[in-house]
Design an enzyme around this catalytic site. Structure first.
Site, PDB file in Angstrom:
ATOM      1  N   VAL A  81       0.706   5.375 -11.312  1.00  0.00           N
ATOM      2  CA  VAL A  81      -0.634   5.475 -10.698  1.00  0.00           C
ATOM      3  C   VAL A  81      -1.673   5.761 -11.782  1.00  0.00           C
ATOM      4  O   VAL A  81      -2.749   5.140 -11.829  1.00  0.00           O
ATOM      5  CB  VAL A  81      -0.650   6.575  -9.599  1.00  0.00           C
ATOM      6  N   CYS A  82      -1.343   6.689 -12.662  1.00  0.00           N
ATOM      7  CA  CYS A  82      -2.279   7.057 -13.739  1.00  0.00           C
ATOM      8  C   CYS A  82      -2.605   5.853 -14.616  1.00  0.00           C
ATOM      9  O   CYS A  82      -3.756   5.666 -15.038  1.00  0.00           O
ATOM     10  CB  CYS A  82      -1.678   8.158 -14.610  1.00  0.00           C
ATOM     11  N   THR A  83      -1.612   5.034 -14.891  1.00  0.00           N
ATOM     12  CA  THR A  83      -1.836   3.855 -15.743  1.00  0.00           C
ATOM     13  C   THR A  83      -2.873   2.941 -15.102  1.00  0.00           C
ATOM     14  O   THR A  83      -3.803   2.464 -15.775  1.00  0.00           O
ATOM     15  CB  THR A  83      -0.493   3.110 -15.956  1.00  0.00           C
TER      16      THR A  83
END
Ligand code: BEZ
Length: 211
Positions: A45-47
């Site tokens: 998700v962070c990517t």
């Protein structure tokens, strides 16, 4: 550290980032700023989120907003991860990412919420005005990626309402009609927003000023 509330001074700090040592208030100057945390490097998700924030560079610039990310991972880790962000999203990291392994900044901004995780930050967003006061804070869980179009929409509202005595209605977007605040008398409303519409005595609308 008590929870930060709207209108509070955004705490200053000095931290290592992917763009060298940053003193937050010096780096920010009198721009608007978005400080946002992500729980962990090399996570899916962070990517996607970091690629999206990078792709929105022109939108931040247009609004005089500086963006800065943070996680408790190291700068070395951030630098390795930047290549993955480019591979996955096509966007080069173009804003500083703070490394906060000792959780100094995370604690200052209450980004570690132990009942969610005592090692990773939640997904916090802080919008900070040119006066260094906190204008908005959001907290999302690690499992939900944020909607950065919404962050831009809020910034449009904040910048507009800082300039004119108006508020923005539900789901408002830049260019749509706005609400004249209750602090403006009908007489002043007529002078400032000629031809405004009275929907109810307490709900007066007008085309967005300055457009
Ligand atoms: C993610 O970015 O995908 C993620 C990070 C930490 C916990 C859960 C998901």
């Amino acid at each position: 550290m008590p929870t930060l509330r709207l209108g509070d001074d955004a705490p200053d700090f000095t931290a290592e980032t992917t763009e060298g040592t940053v003193n937050f208030h010096d780096w920010k100057g009198d721009s608007w700023a978005v400080l946002f945390s992500h729980p962990k490097d090399f996570t899916p998700v962070c990517t996607t989120e970091l690629g999206r924030v990078a792709a929105l560079k022109d939108e931040w610039d247009k609004r005089n907003v500086k963006v800065i990310g943070i996680s408790v991972d190291t700068s070395e880790s951030h630098e390795g991860w930047a290549q993955d962000i480019k591979d996955v999203t096509g966007s080069e990291l173009n804003f500083p990412l703070i490394s906060d392994p000792d959780k100094k900044v995370a604690d200052l901004y209450d980004m570690i919420q132990p009942n969610a995780s005592d090692t990773m930050t939640v997904r916090s967003v802080f919008i900070i005005g040119p006066d260094n006061k906190l204008k908005l804070s959001l907290t999302y869980p690690a499992s939900t990626g944020r909607n950065f179009d919404e962050i831009l929409r809020v910034i449009d509202s904040l910048q507009l309402t800082a300039k004119y005595k108006v508020a923005t209605p539900v789901d408002w977007k830049d260019g749509e009609d706005v609400i004249i605040t209750g602090a403006v008398s009908n007489e002043d409303a007529e002078a400032q927003f000629p031809g405004y519409t009275t929907v109810k005595p307490y709900l007066r609308t007008t085309p967005q000023p300055g457009k």
